[in-house]
Design a protein around this motif. Structure first.
Motif: not given
Lengths: 79, 214
Positions: B73-75, B77-78, B81, B137
């Motif tokens: 998910e992080c990858r 949306t952000e 990160s 993170e």
């Protein structure tokens, strides 16, 4: 008597977290335990880090809110 | 899937729900995302349950799904990160680890008796949560996997897709930053005040001096 190698404080502190994380192999773990039995300063430090780690462990457990529990129950029912 | 499979799955999820939720909350840092993360984890786990051969491994397997779902998910949306993750892989441990114990174990604080114990008694769950949430993170995830979930270094390495040495180094740096944050918090919140037994006669200042009150 066993032939456990003696280690100094510097080495003990270097290994401390791996010891607390149970990542040391048998011999290195035994050397660490022996050092902690004989060195008050390192023992105090190890106990502090052990307690802090225990407290952190509790942070990973948080009661799920009841409405969320219900959401998961409903989800499981659909499987 | 048999009824026994379904019963096993339900029982395990129900038993682990508080831990799943608590971990998701520290990963996602807010309730709504944490709830979605757990729901998605449970759905994926059920879809892949047939591929889990050893049920003794259910817990580790489930938390791996949780972490990987969070990371993917992080990858999405952000992407930044991901950059941070990649960068950290190449960074050496440039500074010595910060030790909260050493800071607490200073002569002027030893006026109190046992400042380390005092700290452990007084630190609140929310202080620890805040310190974990404040970690970048790249360090937060290994600390959560190790200290909150109890995964070993090999399991963390497999979950994150990095070598064990990288896990060790990120844990060291994450813990160091965590202890620094707790020390700063302790200074702001507690160490300025003398403990009850001493407060009639001493005031411990931030500079380490003690003053007798008249």
């Amino acid at each position: 008597m066993s032939d456990i190698k003696e280690i100094g404080c510097e080495e003990a502190l270097r290994r401390l977290f791996e010891y607390l994380d149970r990542e040391l192999d048998g011999a290195r773990h035994a050397e660490m335990e022996q050092h902690l039995h004989t060195c008050r300063a390192c023992y105090s430090r190890a106990e502090f880090e052990r307690h802090l780690k225990g407290k952190l462990g509790a942070v990973g457990k948080e009661p799920a809110p009841p409405e969320f529990e219900l959401r998961i129950k409903n989800l499981l029912r659909r499987f | 899937m048999t009824d026994a499979d379904r019963a096993f799955f339900e029982q395990e999820i129900t038993g682990l729900l508080d831990r799943l939720y608590g971990t998701a909350l520290r990963l996602a840092k807010n309730r709504a995302d944490a709830e979605d993360l757990v729901a998605e984890t449970v759905t994926k786990a059920w879809a892949n349950f047939g591929s889990l051969h050893d049920r003794q491994c259910f817990r580790g397997w489930l938390f791996r799904i949780l972490t990987n779902t969070f990371l993917s998910e992080c990858r999405k949306t952000e992407p930044a990160s991901l950059e941070a993750l990649a960068e950290a892989q190449g960074e050496p441990d440039e500074e010595p680890a910060f030790s909260l114990f050493d800071r607490l174990h200073q002569p002027f604080l030893l006026w109190w008796g046992n400042p380390e114990q005092e700290f452990l008694n007084k630190v609140l769950q929310q202080d620890l949560q805040k310190a974990v949430d404040a970690l970048p993170e790249v360090f937060r995830v290994p600390v959560i996997l190790c200290d909150l979930q109890g995964l070993n270094y090999q399991e963390i390495a497999e979950t994150l897709g990095v070598p064990v040495g990288t896990v060790r180094s990120r844990l060291n740096r994450g813990r160091s930053q965590l202890q620094k944050a707790l020390w700063q918090h302790a200074q702001e919140a507690g160490l300025k005040h003398a403990p009850a037994a001493d407060k009639e006669s001493f005031h411990i200042s931030q500079t380490g001096e003690h003053h007798e009150r008249h």
